[in-house]
Motif scaffolding. Structure first.
Motif, PDB file in Angstrom:
ATOM      1  N   CYS A   1      42.675  -3.487  38.747  1.00  0.00           N
ATOM      2  CA  CYS A   1      42.410  -4.056  37.432  1.00  0.00           C
ATOM      3  C   CYS A   1      43.611  -3.783  36.539  1.00  0.00           C
ATOM      4  O   CYS A   1      43.622  -4.138  35.388  1.00  0.00           O
ATOM      5  CB  CYS A   1      41.094  -3.561  36.836  1.00  0.00           C
ATOM      6  N   THR A   2      44.622  -3.160  37.093  1.00  0.00           N
ATOM      7  CA  THR A   2      45.976  -3.129  36.522  1.00  0.00           C
ATOM      8  C   THR A   2      46.909  -3.330  37.706  1.00  0.00           C
ATOM      9  O   THR A   2      46.465  -3.699  38.784  1.00  0.00           O
ATOM     10  CB  THR A   2      46.301  -1.777  35.837  1.00  0.00           C
ATOM     11  N   ALA A   3      48.155  -3.047  37.542  1.00  0.00           N
ATOM     12  CA  ALA A   3      49.109  -3.282  38.624  1.00  0.00           C
ATOM     13  C   ALA A   3      48.927  -2.304  39.790  1.00  0.00           C
ATOM     14  O   ALA A   3      49.314  -2.593  40.906  1.00  0.00           O
ATOM     15  CB  ALA A   3      50.531  -3.179  38.090  1.00  0.00           C
ATOM     16  N   ALA A   4      48.347  -1.147  39.545  1.00  0.00           N
ATOM     17  CA  ALA A   4      48.201  -0.140  40.599  1.00  0.00           C
ATOM     18  C   ALA A   4      46.870  -0.308  41.327  1.00  0.00           C
ATOM     19  O   ALA A   4      45.818  -0.065  40.763  1.00  0.00           O
ATOM     20  CB  ALA A   4      48.291   1.250  39.988  1.00  0.00           C
ATOM     21  N   ALA A   5      46.918  -0.756  42.560  1.00  0.00           N
ATOM     22  CA  ALA A   5      45.696  -0.950  43.346  1.00  0.00           C
ATOM     23  C   ALA A   5      44.963   0.371  43.498  1.00  0.00           C
ATOM     24  O   ALA A   5      45.570   1.411  43.736  1.00  0.00           O
ATOM     25  CB  ALA A   5      46.044  -1.526  44.711  1.00  0.00           C
ATOM     26  N   GLY A   6      43.653   0.315  43.360  1.00  0.00           N
ATOM     27  CA  GLY A   6      42.843   1.505  43.540  1.00  0.00           C
ATOM     28  C   GLY A   6      42.812   2.427  42.344  1.00  0.00           C
ATOM     29  O   GLY A   6      42.295   3.523  42.427  1.00  0.00           O
ATOM     30  N   THR A   7      43.349   2.009  41.218  1.00  0.00           N
ATOM     31  CA  THR A   7      43.316   2.824  40.013  1.00  0.00           C
ATOM     32  C   THR A   7      41.888   2.879  39.491  1.00  0.00           C
ATOM     33  O   THR A   7      41.190   1.881  39.472  1.00  0.00           O
ATOM     34  CB  THR A   7      44.233   2.224  38.926  1.00  0.00           C
ATOM     35  N   GLN A   8      41.459   4.051  39.038  1.00  0.00           N
ATOM     36  CA  GLN A   8      40.099   4.170  38.508  1.00  0.00           C
ATOM     37  C   GLN A   8      39.935   3.278  37.287  1.00  0.00           C
ATOM     38  O   GLN A   8      40.843   3.120  36.482  1.00  0.00           O
ATOM     39  CB  GLN A   8      39.801   5.615  38.103  1.00  0.00           C
ATOM     40  N   TRP A   9      38.738   2.742  37.159  1.00  0.00           N
ATOM     41  CA  TRP A   9      38.415   1.862  36.043  1.00  0.00           C
ATOM     42  C   TRP A   9      38.218   2.730  34.808  1.00  0.00           C
ATOM     43  O   TRP A   9      37.291   3.522  34.734  1.00  0.00           O
ATOM     44  CB  TRP A   9      37.147   1.109  36.378  1.00  0.00           C
ATOM     45  N   GLY A  10      39.098   2.578  33.818  1.00  0.00           N
ATOM     46  CA  GLY A  10      39.082   3.464  32.670  1.00  0.00           C
ATOM     47  C   GLY A  10      38.662   2.807  31.381  1.00  0.00           C
ATOM     48  O   GLY A  10      38.213   1.673  31.357  1.00  0.00           O
ATOM     49  N   ASP A  11      38.840   3.543  30.306  1.00  0.00           N
ATOM     50  CA  ASP A  11      38.475   3.010  28.997  1.00  0.00           C
ATOM     51  C   ASP A  11      39.686   2.382  28.328  1.00  0.00           C
ATOM     52  O   ASP A  11      40.790   2.408  28.850  1.00  0.00           O
ATOM     53  CB  ASP A  11      37.824   4.082  28.131  1.00  0.00           C
ATOM     54  N   ALA A  12      39.471   1.813  27.163  1.00  0.00           N
ATOM     55  CA  ALA A  12      40.524   1.055  26.478  1.00  0.00           C
ATOM     56  C   ALA A  12      41.643   1.956  25.961  1.00  0.00           C
ATOM     57  O   ALA A  12      42.726   1.483  25.671  1.00  0.00           O
ATOM     58  CB  ALA A  12      39.925   0.251  25.326  1.00  0.00           C
ATOM     59  N   SER A  13      41.413   3.264  25.841  1.00  0.00           N
ATOM     60  CA  SER A  13      42.443   4.150  25.307  1.00  0.00           C
ATOM     61  C   SER A  13      43.489   4.512  26.357  1.00  0.00           C
ATOM     62  O   SER A  13      44.495   5.110  26.049  1.00  0.00           O
ATOM     63  CB  SER A  13      41.814   5.424  24.737  1.00  0.00           C
ATOM     64  N   GLY A  14      43.251   4.177  27.584  1.00  0.00           N
ATOM     65  CA  GLY A  14      44.232   4.468  28.634  1.00  0.00           C
ATOM     66  C   GLY A  14      43.586   4.303  29.981  1.00  0.00           C
ATOM     67  O   GLY A  14      42.399   4.485  30.147  1.00  0.00           O
ATOM     68  N   GLY A  15      44.370   3.949  30.938  1.00  0.00           N
ATOM     69  CA  GLY A  15      43.823   3.774  32.276  1.00  0.00           C
ATOM     70  C   GLY A  15      43.617   2.316  32.587  1.00  0.00           C
ATOM     71  O   GLY A  15      44.166   1.424  31.964  1.00  0.00           O
ATOM     72  N   CYS A  16      42.819   2.074  33.550  1.00  0.00           N
ATOM     73  CA  CYS A  16      42.620   0.753  34.129  1.00  0.00           C
ATOM     74  C   CYS A  16      41.589  -0.057  33.338  1.00  0.00           C
ATOM     75  O   CYS A  16      40.492   0.420  33.087  1.00  0.00           O
ATOM     76  CB  CYS A  16      42.166   0.957  35.564  1.00  0.00           C
ATOM     77  N   ILE A  17      41.944  -1.266  32.974  1.00  0.00           N
ATOM     78  CA  ILE A  17      41.045  -2.180  32.269  1.00  0.00           C
ATOM     79  C   ILE A  17      40.930  -3.445  33.104  1.00  0.00           C
ATOM     80  O   ILE A  17      41.928  -4.028  33.497  1.00  0.00           O
ATOM     81  CB  ILE A  17      41.594  -2.553  30.872  1.00  0.00           C
ATOM     82  N   TYR A  18      39.707  -3.895  33.376  1.00  0.00           N
ATOM     83  CA  TYR A  18      39.507  -5.128  34.122  1.00  0.00           C
ATOM     84  C   TYR A  18      39.740  -6.302  33.181  1.00  0.00           C
ATOM     85  O   TYR A  18      39.182  -6.359  32.091  1.00  0.00           O
ATOM     86  CB  TYR A  18      38.087  -5.200  34.692  1.00  0.00           C
TER      87      TYR A  18
END
Length: 174
Positions: A120-137
């Motif tokens: 859900c970002t460029a890094a496959a397998g990144t944990q799905w995170g919140d809007a403040s940082g991390g992976c956003i679908y």
């Protein structure tokens, strides 16, 4: 009847006098212009979800378990959207935890897509995170409700017997 005609004529004359300077001589016919418009506002919402249920297991320490759920999104017009997940009730985005009634916890992760391999970002397998940082679908609604898969994964250490759960909140931004 003449009083009504006189009132109507006076109203028409007043309309001509109030018109812009270029239309001050009505010549018996007055015109005006008006706009017709509509503001279309996008609206997206979750219309359903299915839980990520790992089920009941007689676990072996080090065992990896996978479970799948989904979020269903619908928008009223074609729109780009983003879905973020919070850290749940017992952890954070980078350290999600299910808890038992006795306070024991089991760590788990959430990913988008099957096998935790769909990014859900460029890094496959990144944990799905919140809007403040991390992976956003991120997706685009194209007319029919969309099911977005939520992939849960955990590795069992040596938990105590019991029922473990967590509540995660999904937020859609469009």
């Amino acid at each position: 009847m003449n009083a009504i005609k006189s009132t109507l004529f006076a109203a028409m004359l007043a309309g001509c006098i109030a018109a812009p300077a270029t239309a001050h001589d009505c010549g018996g016919v007055c015109t005006t212009s008006f706009e017709v418009y509509l503001d279309v506002v996008a609206s997206c919402e979750f219309t359903g979800s299915t839980d990520v249920a790992f089920g009941s297991h007689a676990v072996v320490p080090g065992q990896q378990l996978d479970a799948y759920g989904s979020l269903t999104v619908r928008c009223n017009v074609p729109a780009a959207y983003a879905i973020s997940l919070d850290g749940g009730r017992h952890g954070s985005v980078t350290d999600r935890r299910m808890a038992s009634d006795t306070g024991e916890t089991i760590a788990y992760q959430l990913y988008s897509g099957p096998g935790g391999t769909s990014p859900c970002t460029a890094a496959a397998g990144t944990q799905w995170g919140d809007a403040s940082g991390g992976c956003i679908y991120r997706g685009t609604y194209a007319g029919t409700p969309q099911d977005i898969e939520v992939h849960g994964r955990l590795t069992i250490d040596n938990p105590r017997a019991g029922s473990y759960s967590d509540t995660v909140t999904a937020t859609i931004t469009y």
